[in-house]
Each structure stands twice: as C-alpha cells, then as structure tokens.
Design a protein around this motif. Sequence first.
Motif, PDB file in Angstrom:
ATOM      1  N   ASN A 189     -11.811 -22.406  -4.585  1.00 47.63           N
ATOM      2  CA  ASN A 189     -13.250 -22.245  -4.850  1.00 47.63           C
ATOM      3  C   ASN A 189     -13.939 -23.568  -4.510  1.00 47.63           C
ATOM      4  N   ASP A 289      -7.621 -15.541 -12.584  1.00 51.16           N
ATOM      5  CA  ASP A 289      -8.801 -15.588 -11.717  1.00 51.16           C
ATOM      6  C   ASP A 289      -8.625 -16.754 -10.746  1.00 51.16           C
ATOM      7  N   ASN A 291     -10.504 -17.960  -8.643  1.00 50.02           N
ATOM      8  CA  ASN A 291     -11.693 -18.804  -8.505  1.00 50.02           C
ATOM      9  C   ASN A 291     -11.752 -19.916  -9.542  1.00 50.02           C
ATOM     10  N   ASN A 354     -20.948 -22.747  -9.680  1.00 47.70           N
ATOM     11  CA  ASN A 354     -21.158 -21.480  -8.994  1.00 47.70           C
ATOM     12  C   ASN A 354     -22.444 -20.799  -9.451  1.00 47.70           C
TER      13      ASN A 354
END
Length: 354
Positions: A189, A289, A291, A354
């Motif tokens: 990410n 996850d 990310n 993000n």
Amino acid sequence: MRVPRFRVSVFALLIAFTTGLVAHAQTPAKPWPIRAIIVTTFEVGKDTGDIPGEFQFWVEREHLDETLDFPGGTHPIRTNADHTILGIVSGTTLVNSTASMMALGLDPRFDLTHAYILINGIAGADPHVASMGSAAWARYVVNDVSRYIDTRDSPADWPYGFFPNGANGPNPASVPEASWMRSNLYTLNPKLAEWAFAQTKDLKLMDDPKVAAFRATFTGFPEAQRPPFVLLGDTFASDYYWHGATMTKFAEDWVKLYTHGKGTFAMTEMEDSGFMNAIERLNAMHRVDANRVMVLRTGSNYSMPAPGHTAIESVTAPYIGSKVALEAAYLCGSTVLHNILTHWDTTYSQIPGN
C-alpha cells in the motif's frame, strides 16, 4: 468404503496430533481481535536480557510478556497483557518466512482481519542510496525467481548471469511474459508506506563512532557516508546471501525492471517475498488485509565492499552495524505502531494515509 487398517491408524494419529496442537495452543472461545503484528526473522539467544536479535527490543520495550505456543512456527509467539499485539520470529530464509506467516494467518486463536502487520528487520543497504544504520520503508518487495548462467559460461558482454524467465539475456527493456509463474513483484500500500515515512523521516537515529568511521571509507558514495537516516526504498528478497558490486548492480536493475522504473533497490534481505506471498494468499481468504502491511528494513551492513576492498573480505568481516540497525528498526517501527494504536478509534476502519 472400507479403509485399510493402516490408513485408519494414520488418520487417528493425525486427528490426535491436530487435537493436541489445538489444545496445547489453548484456543480461546472467541478469537482475539489483534491490532498489530510485529514480524521479525531471528533472535540470537533468549527473547530478553542478552545479545539482541530482531525480536528482543520489541519484547522488552512493548511488554510482550506472555508466551504462546506457535503450531507450525519456529519460535513461540509473544503477546501483550490485553492480547492486542502479537510478535513472531519467523526463522530466516524464504521457506521459513512463508510457512510462519501462513501458520499465523490460519491460527484460529486470532482475528487478524484488522491487524496492521509490520515486517521489520536488518538488511544489507545499497551504498548508492542508503547508509549503515538507515531505515527504509518499502513500497515494493521484489523476489528473485530467474534464470541463471554462470558468468564463466555466459556471453562475454553480459554484466551478470541472472536474467528473467522468458528473456534471452540480462536486463531486458521490459518483463517478458511468463504465464507459468507469478510475477516477482509484490506491491505494498503506497499511501501507508508514505505515511509511515512521514511519521519517521525526522527522527534522529542511533549512530556509533565505529560505524561512522566505517561509513567514511565509502568514498564516492555520498549516501553511504551520511549519518543514519530514514528513506523510502524497496527490498529485494533472495535465498542467496549475495554480496558485491556486480550483484548490487543486478539487484538495482532487477528492482527497476519489475517495478517498471518506479522502485529503487535499497535493502537486500532473505524473507520479504515469502511473507508477501503468504499474505497475498491469506488476503484472498479474508484472513488478513494486505493493505495494512508495512515493510521496514534497516542497514546493518552494505551490499558491496568499500572501495579498495574485496567482496570476500567484506562479506566475511564482523558485523559492526547490527546494534544501530536494530535500534533504528525499533525506533521507526514503534513510532508508527504507537501512532496507529493510539488512534485505534479511527485506524480500526481507516488506514492512515488513505
């Protein structure tokens, strides 16, 4: 269908063994909701109180005082008092990092769906971009699956013997199609990596007079001579513990090739693509996850010798940068994790940056 008697006994043993592992691991009635996972690759001796490896500072300073069995792992898991943080030692090399991450991700005791995973450890720094004791946050992890011809057998104009599957020589203009294998590229990410860098770029990292004197011998490499600093830089994973100017050039070219010119080789290590392969699969299973994964590597040595020295002299010399690299990994990594955990009311659902 009748099962042969031998198979019945094998099945019984497997069931008993698996049941024993689960019982020994003390599976809770409800999985613990984990907020952070600290991933390291080795420890020198004990987890506390002796010469530190990658795990010891985390155990001592984050109060990971409780020990858990780790079925499928190589080292007991450590956790804190409220069971929100896990720390593991994977074992070195790609096979151990892959297996340990899969074992953790499939462990029924833990809910890892919102956990931030910090992979951190020491590595060999490329003197073109970083110095001993520096810390690099990666946006890309690149693996080393390739073809190889020994340079004694390869064409005279080849810079090194490694080249991509599907190519006819080293460092082609683009990555060839090789449908039978997964790409060597694992993309993290980028916004999370850049956020982590922003939190740590102004930290004063530990230095040491002996390390500073050694850095000074890298004449013509201004980044290698700098006091330890934080940067954005990518990791190249290989089971080869390689060293030297030729292999450093290969790693630089390889990372550029597989990241399509976007990445910069900064640190050589032996585990990260294994971790990322397991995480990719666990992400598809909705166990973690992807990310929320961060990779932080710190330079304990260089990937090539200082000018005037040979590769064999350099690679067999005692490590003098381990302590500063371990301190940098803890300082940068803990700064980021503390920020995430302090703001858990938002970071639970919103990934920073993000």
